[in-house]
Design a protein around this motif. Structure first.
Motif, PDB file in Angstrom:
ATOM      1  N   ASN A   1       0.040   7.479  -2.301  1.00 13.77           N
ATOM      2  CA  ASN A   1      -0.435   8.032  -3.570  1.00 13.77           C
ATOM      3  C   ASN A   1       0.186   7.265  -4.730  1.00 13.77           C
ATOM      4  O   ASN A   1       1.061   6.414  -4.538  1.00 13.77           O
ATOM      5  CB  ASN A   1      -0.124   9.537  -3.670  1.00 13.77           C
TER       6      ASN A   1
ATOM      7  N   ASN B   1      -7.834   7.502   4.770  1.00 12.72           N
ATOM      8  CA  ASN B   1      -6.665   8.050   4.075  1.00 12.72           C
ATOM      9  C   ASN B   1      -6.655   7.692   2.595  1.00 12.72           C
ATOM     10  O   ASN B   1      -5.852   8.231   1.843  1.00 12.72           O
ATOM     11  CB  ASN B   1      -5.374   7.557   4.726  1.00 12.72           C
ATOM     12  N   ARG B   2      -7.485   6.754   2.191  1.00  8.48           N
ATOM     13  CA  ARG B   2      -7.627   6.282   0.821  1.00  8.48           C
ATOM     14  C   ARG B   2      -6.283   5.888   0.209  1.00  8.48           C
ATOM     15  O   ARG B   2      -5.855   6.423  -0.811  1.00  8.48           O
ATOM     16  CB  ARG B   2      -8.306   7.341  -0.027  1.00  8.48           C
TER      17      ARG B   2
ATOM     18  N   GLU C   1      -5.684  -0.617  -6.752  1.00  7.39           N
ATOM     19  CA  GLU C   1      -7.023  -0.126  -6.430  1.00  7.39           C
ATOM     20  C   GLU C   1      -6.930   0.828  -5.249  1.00  7.39           C
ATOM     21  O   GLU C   1      -6.014   0.724  -4.419  1.00  7.39           O
ATOM     22  CB  GLU C   1      -7.973  -1.273  -6.121  1.00  7.39           C
ATOM     23  N   ILE C   2      -7.873   1.729  -5.165  1.00  8.90           N
ATOM     24  CA  ILE C   2      -7.927   2.666  -4.044  1.00  8.90           C
ATOM     25  C   ILE C   2      -8.822   2.061  -2.976  1.00  8.90           C
ATOM     26  O   ILE C   2      -9.940   1.619  -3.267  1.00  8.90           O
ATOM     27  CB  ILE C   2      -8.463   4.031  -4.494  1.00  8.90           C
ATOM     28  N   ASN C   3      -8.339   2.034  -1.747  1.00  7.64           N
ATOM     29  CA  ASN C   3      -9.105   1.484  -0.629  1.00  7.64           C
ATOM     30  C   ASN C   3     -10.063   2.570  -0.136  1.00  7.64           C
ATOM     31  O   ASN C   3      -9.673   3.470   0.612  1.00  7.64           O
ATOM     32  CB  ASN C   3      -8.153   1.027   0.475  1.00  7.64           C
ATOM     33  N   GLU C   4     -11.305   2.477  -0.555  1.00  7.70           N
ATOM     34  CA  GLU C   4     -12.308   3.501  -0.240  1.00  7.70           C
ATOM     35  C   GLU C   4     -12.747   3.450   1.232  1.00  7.70           C
ATOM     36  O   GLU C   4     -13.214   4.449   1.770  1.00  7.70           O
ATOM     37  CB  GLU C   4     -13.541   3.342  -1.143  1.00  7.70           C
ATOM     38  N   GLN C   5     -12.618   2.276   1.899  1.00  5.31           N
ATOM     39  CA  GLN C   5     -13.054   2.160   3.288  1.00  5.31           C
ATOM     40  C   GLN C   5     -12.114   2.890   4.241  1.00  5.31           C
ATOM     41  O   GLN C   5     -12.514   3.285   5.330  1.00  5.31           O
ATOM     42  CB  GLN C   5     -13.145   0.677   3.711  1.00  5.31           C
ATOM     43  N   ASP C   6     -10.878   3.044   3.870  1.00  5.93           N
ATOM     44  CA  ASP C   6      -9.891   3.715   4.714  1.00  5.93           C
ATOM     45  C   ASP C   6     -10.020   5.223   4.515  1.00  5.93           C
ATOM     46  O   ASP C   6     -10.106   5.706   3.381  1.00  5.93           O
ATOM     47  CB  ASP C   6      -8.479   3.255   4.317  1.00  5.93           C
TER      48      ASP C   6
ATOM     49  N   GLU D   1       0.856  -1.191   0.000  1.00  4.75           N
ATOM     50  CA  GLU D   1       0.000   0.000   0.000  1.00  4.75           C
ATOM     51  C   GLU D   1       0.889   1.236   0.000  1.00  4.75           C
ATOM     52  O   GLU D   1       1.924   1.261   0.663  1.00  4.75           O
ATOM     53  CB  GLU D   1      -0.904   0.044   1.235  1.00  4.75           C
TER      54      GLU D   1
END
Length: 185
Positions: A137, A170-171, A163-168, A134
């Motif tokens: 950016n 900080n994304r 993929e962007i982790n939308e649940q976090d 992870e």
């Protein structure tokens, strides 16, 4: 009053030998002393076994029967591996011979603080290390993948997924790439 041992010396062979208790040295000396008679008995036993096999072979030739060496009889009784079993054994050996520590050290040294390693999955058959990580950016992600590609350990690095982790909140960007390592000599 109980003695407190404070030792600031760095761990070394000399320090370990100095701190080894006398009982351990005595046990080591006793063990070494017991190995000498055991080796002598084993060599005597092997000599007697060879003499016995030679006598059996001489009696067999005198009786007119062909003499078969004991080793070939043991080899004839040994079960053969099926191709599937041989493949499984070879795969296990390949996995055990994986230069895991060196690969891990190379990846850890190349990982900047802006990237978090999540998983390292080696595939010994294809010589591929799948890395899941992870980054904050996309610039950090691409810089890390390029940095891994520039290491001498790897000959090919390819980004396979991101993929962007939308649940976090900080994304972070979760990404996965395959790094094929060079055979080390």
């Amino acid at each position: 009053m109980k003695r407190i041992r404070i030792d600031f010396a760095e761990p070394s062979l000399r320090r370990t030998l100095f701190h080894t208790p006398r009982l351990a040295w005595a046990l080591l000396a006793t063990g070494m002393a017991l190995c000498v008679p055991a080796a002598l008995l084993a060599s005597r036993y092997l000599a007697e076994e060879r003499a016995f096999e030679a006598e059996l072979a001489a009696r067999a030739t005198a009786a007119g029967a062909p003499a078969a060496p004991m080793a070939s009889q043991a080899a004839a009784r040994a079960p053969l591996l099926t191709p599937a079993q041989a493949g499984a054994v070879n795969a296990a050996i390949m996995q055990l011979n994986l230069p895991w520590r060196d690969l891990h050290d190379a990846v850890a040294a190349a990982t900047p603080p802006t990237v978090a390693l999540l998983a390292l999955e080696p595939d010994a058959r294809r010589r591929v290390l799948r890395i899941t990580a992870e980054a904050r950016n996309s610039d950090d992600m691409l810089a890390y993948v390029e940095r891994m590609g520039s290491l001498a350990w790897f000959e090919g690095v390819a980004l396979t997924r991101h993929e962007i982790n939308e649940q976090d909140p900080n994304r972070p960007i979760r990404f996965q790439f395959d790094a094929q390592w060079r055979p080390q000599r």
